[in-house]
Write a protein that holds these residues in place. Structure first.
Motif, PDB file in Angstrom:
ATOM      1  N   ALA B  70       0.857  -1.190   0.000  1.00  0.00           N
ATOM      2  CA  ALA B  70       0.000   0.000   0.000  1.00  0.00           C
ATOM      3  C   ALA B  70       0.888   1.233   0.000  1.00  0.00           C
ATOM      4  N   GLY B  71       0.427   2.277  -0.679  1.00  0.00           N
ATOM      5  CA  GLY B  71       1.179   3.528  -0.699  1.00  0.00           C
ATOM      6  C   GLY B  71       2.083   3.673  -1.907  1.00  0.00           C
ATOM      7  N   THR B  72       2.226   2.574  -2.684  1.00  0.00           N
ATOM      8  CA  THR B  72       3.096   2.660  -3.855  1.00  0.00           C
ATOM      9  C   THR B  72       2.412   3.464  -4.959  1.00  0.00           C
ATOM     10  N   ILE B  73       3.192   4.295  -5.651  1.00  0.00           N
ATOM     11  CA  ILE B  73       2.660   5.036  -6.803  1.00  0.00           C
ATOM     12  C   ILE B  73       2.941   4.192  -8.044  1.00  0.00           C
ATOM     13  N   ILE B  74       1.932   4.019  -8.868  1.00  0.00           N
ATOM     14  CA  ILE B  74       2.087   3.179 -10.051  1.00  0.00           C
ATOM     15  C   ILE B  74       1.696   3.948 -11.301  1.00  0.00           C
ATOM     16  N   ILE B  75       2.570   3.864 -12.304  1.00  0.00           N
ATOM     17  CA  ILE B  75       2.203   4.433 -13.598  1.00  0.00           C
ATOM     18  C   ILE B  75       1.849   3.255 -14.500  1.00  0.00           C
ATOM     19  N   THR B  76       0.635   3.274 -15.024  1.00  0.00           N
ATOM     20  CA  THR B  76       0.214   2.184 -15.897  1.00  0.00           C
ATOM     21  C   THR B  76      -0.773   2.735 -16.921  1.00  0.00           C
ATOM     22  N   THR B  77      -1.516   1.873 -17.576  1.00  0.00           N
ATOM     23  CA  THR B  77      -2.466   2.381 -18.573  1.00  0.00           C
ATOM     24  C   THR B  77      -3.886   1.995 -18.177  1.00  0.00           C
ATOM     25  N   GLU B  78      -4.840   2.669 -18.802  1.00  0.00           N
ATOM     26  CA  GLU B  78      -6.255   2.471 -18.451  1.00  0.00           C
ATOM     27  C   GLU B  78      -6.665   1.001 -18.448  1.00  0.00           C
ATOM     28  N   LYS B  79      -6.280   0.282 -19.529  1.00  0.00           N
ATOM     29  CA  LYS B  79      -6.747  -1.104 -19.634  1.00  0.00           C
ATOM     30  C   LYS B  79      -6.025  -2.007 -18.644  1.00  0.00           C
ATOM     31  N   LEU B  80      -4.754  -1.738 -18.408  1.00  0.00           N
ATOM     32  CA  LEU B  80      -4.009  -2.573 -17.458  1.00  0.00           C
ATOM     33  C   LEU B  80      -4.488  -2.334 -16.029  1.00  0.00           C
ATOM     34  N   LEU B  81      -5.069  -1.160 -15.817  1.00  0.00           N
ATOM     35  CA  LEU B  81      -5.588  -0.834 -14.490  1.00  0.00           C
ATOM     36  C   LEU B  81      -6.646  -1.856 -14.069  1.00  0.00           C
ATOM     37  N   ASN B  82      -7.417  -2.337 -15.040  1.00  0.00           N
ATOM     38  CA  ASN B  82      -8.455  -3.340 -14.738  1.00  0.00           C
ATOM     39  C   ASN B  82      -7.856  -4.638 -14.237  1.00  0.00           C
ATOM     40  N   LEU B  83      -6.582  -4.865 -14.540  1.00  0.00           N
ATOM     41  CA  LEU B  83      -5.946  -6.121 -14.124  1.00  0.00           C
ATOM     42  C   LEU B  83      -5.225  -5.985 -12.786  1.00  0.00           C
ATOM     43  N   CYS B  84      -5.251  -4.784 -12.222  1.00  0.00           N
ATOM     44  CA  CYS B  84      -4.619  -4.590 -10.911  1.00  0.00           C
ATOM     45  C   CYS B  84      -5.644  -4.918  -9.841  1.00  0.00           C
ATOM     46  N   ASP B  85      -5.233  -5.603  -8.789  1.00  0.00           N
ATOM     47  CA  ASP B  85      -6.237  -5.888  -7.747  1.00  0.00           C
ATOM     48  C   ASP B  85      -6.037  -5.095  -6.466  1.00  0.00           C
ATOM     49  N   ILE B  86      -5.221  -4.057  -6.555  1.00  0.00           N
ATOM     50  CA  ILE B  86      -5.082  -3.146  -5.417  1.00  0.00           C
ATOM     51  C   ILE B  86      -6.315  -2.247  -5.340  1.00  0.00           C
ATOM     52  N   SER B  95      -2.204  12.702 -21.009  1.00  0.00           N
ATOM     53  CA  SER B  95      -2.676  12.707 -22.399  1.00  0.00           C
ATOM     54  C   SER B  95      -1.834  11.767 -23.262  1.00  0.00           C
ATOM     55  N   ILE B  96      -0.941  11.017 -22.619  1.00  0.00           N
ATOM     56  CA  ILE B  96      -0.115  10.070 -23.378  1.00  0.00           C
ATOM     57  C   ILE B  96      -0.963   8.835 -23.685  1.00  0.00           C
ATOM     58  N   THR B  97      -1.090   8.500 -24.969  1.00  0.00           N
ATOM     59  CA  THR B  97      -1.911   7.345 -25.305  1.00  0.00           C
ATOM     60  C   THR B  97      -1.040   6.160 -25.718  1.00  0.00           C
ATOM     61  N   THR B  98      -1.522   4.974 -25.411  1.00  0.00           N
ATOM     62  CA  THR B  98      -0.857   3.721 -25.787  1.00  0.00           C
ATOM     63  C   THR B  98      -1.950   2.816 -26.350  1.00  0.00           C
ATOM     64  N   PRO B  99      -1.552   1.712 -26.988  1.00  0.00           N
ATOM     65  CA  PRO B  99      -2.593   0.785 -27.467  1.00  0.00           C
ATOM     66  C   PRO B  99      -3.458   0.252 -26.319  1.00  0.00           C
ATOM     67  N   LEU B 100      -2.976   0.372 -25.096  1.00  0.00           N
ATOM     68  CA  LEU B 100      -3.751  -0.108 -23.950  1.00  0.00           C
ATOM     69  C   LEU B 100      -4.407   1.041 -23.185  1.00  0.00           C
ATOM     70  N   GLY B 101      -4.714   2.103 -23.922  1.00  0.00           N
ATOM     71  CA  GLY B 101      -5.392   3.243 -23.309  1.00  0.00           C
ATOM     72  C   GLY B 101      -4.404   4.299 -22.858  1.00  0.00           C
ATOM     73  N   ARG B 102      -4.942   5.330 -22.209  1.00  0.00           N
ATOM     74  CA  ARG B 102      -4.077   6.423 -21.780  1.00  0.00           C
ATOM     75  C   ARG B 102      -3.230   6.016 -20.577  1.00  0.00           C
ATOM     76  N   VAL B 103      -2.117   6.680 -20.425  1.00  0.00           N
ATOM     77  CA  VAL B 103      -1.256   6.417 -19.272  1.00  0.00           C
ATOM     78  C   VAL B 103      -1.851   7.114 -18.049  1.00  0.00           C
ATOM     79  N   VAL B 104      -1.981   6.378 -16.954  1.00  0.00           N
ATOM     80  CA  VAL B 104      -2.558   6.943 -15.733  1.00  0.00           C
ATOM     81  C   VAL B 104      -1.597   6.764 -14.554  1.00  0.00           C
ATOM     82  N   VAL B 105      -1.731   7.657 -13.606  1.00  0.00           N
ATOM     83  CA  VAL B 105      -0.904   7.566 -12.396  1.00  0.00           C
ATOM     84  C   VAL B 105      -1.835   7.277 -11.222  1.00  0.00           C
ATOM     85  N   VAL B 106      -1.565   6.203 -10.495  1.00  0.00           N
ATOM     86  CA  VAL B 106      -2.444   5.855  -9.370  1.00  0.00           C
ATOM     87  C   VAL B 106      -1.619   5.586  -8.117  1.00  0.00           C
ATOM     88  N   ARG B 107      -2.302   5.658  -6.984  1.00  0.00           N
ATOM     89  CA  ARG B 107      -1.671   5.275  -5.724  1.00  0.00           C
ATOM     90  C   ARG B 107      -2.384   4.017  -5.237  1.00  0.00           C
TER      91      ARG B 107
END
Lengths: 467, 302
Positions: B70-86, B95-107
């Motif tokens: 918990a507390g880790t900052i993760i940079i990933t993409t919109e679609k990969l976010l669905n595969l995270c179970d945190i 606004s950076i786009t990838t084939p797996l959606g936009r790049v997002v920053v989450v905690r």
């Protein structure tokens, strides 16, 4: 957008002007993309648009910092139109809810700024409704910070599941066999989060109309401010909408001015006053007839598109369209000679003019054909449009084409007493002077030959031919 | 020899690159996460975009491999976010786009498994990390996708970890030779002096480009060939050998800091090298510390 193709928009400098328009938000950009001319039945909304611009312009001239603050906030908005459209039928995911929340947070920042700026309600039809209630859906604890999560407080069930998840993760550090147990809890958390997102979406759905209205007004405001800043930069003025009279006093063309500036030269402002029917500009080669014509088309187009115009004073009727014929070499690619292309375009305009109130600009019509027939064509076309419900502006270097009842402007032309020069343009007076119907165009071609040091023997032959 | 923690202590941004697939990059990453978490360091994790071949992991059935506290900052993409179970808190949608959606920053608000994704252009990661300056983290780990050497770009990372393993080849000596070459390339030094006859090469240097250069007949003996940085080098040991025979010397403008090499003795094809032999041979061949992360990150005891 108007009866001008892209080459013509480039040539008259309209694309240059639009490229210089600096919208801050994606919503302002949308307005630019949807740009279309006001029709005569839209007179009131065009006046309203100019009223708003005038008010913002006088505000901008005395207080640039407030406007730039507004622009700064506008620049933070991202385009959420797609998300709102999705919200109409479906639930949003966490990333989408984050974006809605951020839109609403920026909107909270924007609204008081706008209300302060518009405290006397002087902008017409640019108004906003508060969206605090919508924001409270996503931020019930009113923390008003950008990060977004499905908070424990959204449901009791979620709170409990998360507690369990936390407990098992503590144990997991010692006992990896609990992974399976954990994945069950994770699934429960996911189900509950999905339920909550559906609920949040449902609650937000009540505000869809507000979202659309506010987005539309953000676009309007942003676009209007961008037009005002552009007008201030080039000292553009509000045109008066007239009935049948076209007046452009000291008009200029920012694109041509920019090109001239690069070579250290200044744009000569020109003035025109046109009535219904035909007006002809005559004058020497290199006299700037084309530039005056295109600048006229540019300013009329801008007015019809809801922009201030590049002139000290302007009166412009609400034409239903603007047509331009000039030799842009484009149609030759499709196999037509430049003369053939001109005539094809002219045919379309003649047809169009039967039902519409047009501004027609014809640059050096029939220049590419023989002078005898060319002169006849110019005379006929000018006579034809002089009795139609349109304003037609033609330029020509043919002699004796201006007939009675047709207004006649002449380029002032080459100054007297010039020493030898390689730079004719330094000695050219581009201003337009209204002259009699019968005034002959100045015979500057021979002078230009002399000034450019034509071979003496050849010059003698030329002079002999003219006599 | 220093422990892994001591060795990495001075560096804030660490990039991990691999000699190929299945060389233990994720194992190395998980090991670092676990080690740093023990010290209560706040982490930021990202990866350089996923290669096409990796997109098959984007199915609901595949299991994410990276476990974060918990507390880790993760940079990933919109679609990969669905595969995270945190439990997720979204901090930024870029606004950076990838084939797996936009790049997002989450905690991450809980411990759990994550899938990393990120911009596929090094400059985009550098800019993004720059934009995230205000987020308080102690260590940034950038996970390189297969053959993304550009990740070792010194503008991005303070140090680089190279992962090698039995997956590179079934012949242990070949694995070591290939790793040795890679290490040599990644350790190219900065030219000590500027000479008038220096040869500067912009952009990537491939095998073909270098061979053409050698065959061109230009006198390169004793001259300095200067490349932007080691991430731009894609030449084989044979070509490098030819350069050395011609007595040309390769240098970089900006050196990469190769901190360590990790090895994985297990091949996905089913065979396993003898760990001790692998460690010893590898450490003999290269003068960068070698660690075995599978066995808990022990340094080579030779």
């Amino acid at each position: 957008m108007l009866n001008l193709d892209s080459t013509q928009k480039d040539a008259i400098g309209l694309n240059f002007v639009l490229k210089n328009l600096d919208c801050s938000s994606p919503y302002g950009m949308e307005k630019l993309k949807e740009l279309k001319p006001y029709k005569s039945e839209d007179f009131n909304s065009l006046e309203e648009c100019f009223d708003n611009m005038k008010k913002i312009k006088s505000f901008y001239e005395s207080d640039k910092s407030t406007i730039s603050k507004i622009c700064d906030v506008l620049a933070h908005f991202k385009n959420i139109r797609g998300i709102i459209r999705k919200l109409e039928n479906t639930s949003l995911n966490q990333v989408e809810l984050f974006e809605i929340k951020n839109f609403l947070l920026i909107f909270e920042e924007f609204l008081p700024l706008f209300e302060q700026f518009n405290d006397k309600d002087w902008l017409k039809n640019i108004n906003f409704s508060s969206m605090t209630n919508a924001l409270d859906i996503l931020d019930p604890n009113k923390k008003r910070i950008a990060p977004f999560s499905i908070e424990d407080s959204f449901s009791e069930k979620l709170f409990k599941v998360r507690q369990e998840k936390y407990k098992i993760e503590l144990l997991l550090k010692k006992d990896q066999s609990l992974l399976l147990e954990r994945s069950k809890i994770v699934a429960e958390e996911d189900t509950e989060e999905t339920k909550i997102m559906a609920k949040l979406s449902q609650n937000l759905r009540n505000y869809i109309a507000d979202f659309y209205a506010n987005i539309n007004n953000l676009g309007k405001l942003d676009f209007t401010i961008a037009k005002v800043i552009l007008a201030a930069k080039y000292k553009a003025t509000r045109p008066k909408i007239s009935n049948n009279k076209l007046v452009l006093k000291n008009m200029q063309n920012p694109m041509v001015a920019e090109i001239l500036k690069e070579s250290g030269k200044k744009f000569t402002k020109t003035s025109l006053e046109l009535n219904l029917g035909t007006t002809i500009i005559t004058g020497a080669n290199m006299g700037g007839k084309s530039v005056s014509l295109k600048t006229t088309v540019l300013n009329i187009s801008l007015c019809l598109l809801g922009f201030f115009v590049f002139a000290d004073e302007a009166e412009i009727p609400m034409f239903s369209d603007v047509c331009l014929v000039f030799d842009d070499m484009q149609d030759q690619k499709s196999g037509l000679s430049s003369f053939g292309a001109e005539i094809t375009k002219l045919n379309d305009i003649v047809e169009k003019s039967k039902n519409e109130f047009l501004f027609i600009a014809l640059d050096e019509l029939a220049r590419a054909t023989n002078p005898q027939e060319g002169t006849a064509i110019v005379r006929a076309v000018s006579a034809y449009f002089s009795s139609k419900n349109c304003i037609c502006l033609m330029s020509t270097h043919y002699d004796g084409v201006v007939q009675n009842g047709i207004k006649h402007y002449q380029v002032a032309g080459l100054l007297n007493n010039i020493e030898n020069t390689n730079n004719i343009s330094d000695y050219m007076d581009y201003s337009l002077i209204e002259v009699d119907t019968n005034t002959k165009p100045p015979r500057d071609a021979l002078r230009i030959c002399k000034l450019l040091n034509m071979d003496k023997d050849l010059l003698l032959l030329v002079e002999g031919g003219i006599e | 020899m220093k422990s892994l923690n001591e060795l990495l202590n001075p560096y804030r941004t660490i990039s991990i690159i691999g000699m190929g697939k299945n060389v233990g990059k994720t194992t190395t990453l998980n090991h670092l996460i676990a080690e740093f978490s023990k010290q209560n360091l706040r982490l930021l994790l990202t990866s350089i975009g996923r290669d096409g071949e990796s997109t098959d992991v984007v199915t609901k059935t595949s299991k994410p491999q990276i476990f974060v506290p918990a507390g880790t900052i993760i940079i990933t993409t919109e679609k990969l976010l669905n595969l995270c179970d945190i439990t997720i808190e979204i901090l930024m949608v870029t606004s950076i786009t990838t084939p797996l959606g936009r790049v997002v920053v989450v905690r991450s608000l809980s411990d759990g498994f994550v899938q990393l994704g990120g911009p596929s252009i090094t400059a985009q990661i550098t800019n993004l990390l720059d934009n995230l300056k205000d987020i308080n983290v102690d260590k940034i780990i950038v996970d390189g996708a297969i053959s993304r050497k550009s990740l070792s770009n010194p503008a991005l990372a303070d140090c680089t970890i190279l992962c090698s393993g039995a997956a590179v080849s079934s012949n242990i000596d070949e694995v070591i030779a290939k790793t040795q070459h890679e290490v040599e390339m990644l350790s190219l030094p900065c030219a000590k002096e500027v000479r008038s006859d220096d040869i500067h090469i912009q952009g990537a240097i491939s095998d073909t480009k270098m061979r053409e250069f050698i065959m061109s007949g230009e006198n390169i003996s004793d001259r300095q060939i200067i490349i932007e940085d080691a991430s731009k080098i894609f030449i084989t040991p044979e070509t490098y050998e030819k350069l050395l025979i011609k007595q040309a010397k390769l240098f970089v403008k900006t050196p990469i800091n190769l901190a360590l090499v990790t090895i994985n003795p297990i091949s996905p094809k089913g065979f396993t090298f003898d760990l001790q032999e692998f460690l010893t041979k590898m450490q003999k061949a290269i003068n960068v510390p070698v660690y075995d992360v599978l066995q808990g990150g022990k340094p080579c005891q030779c």
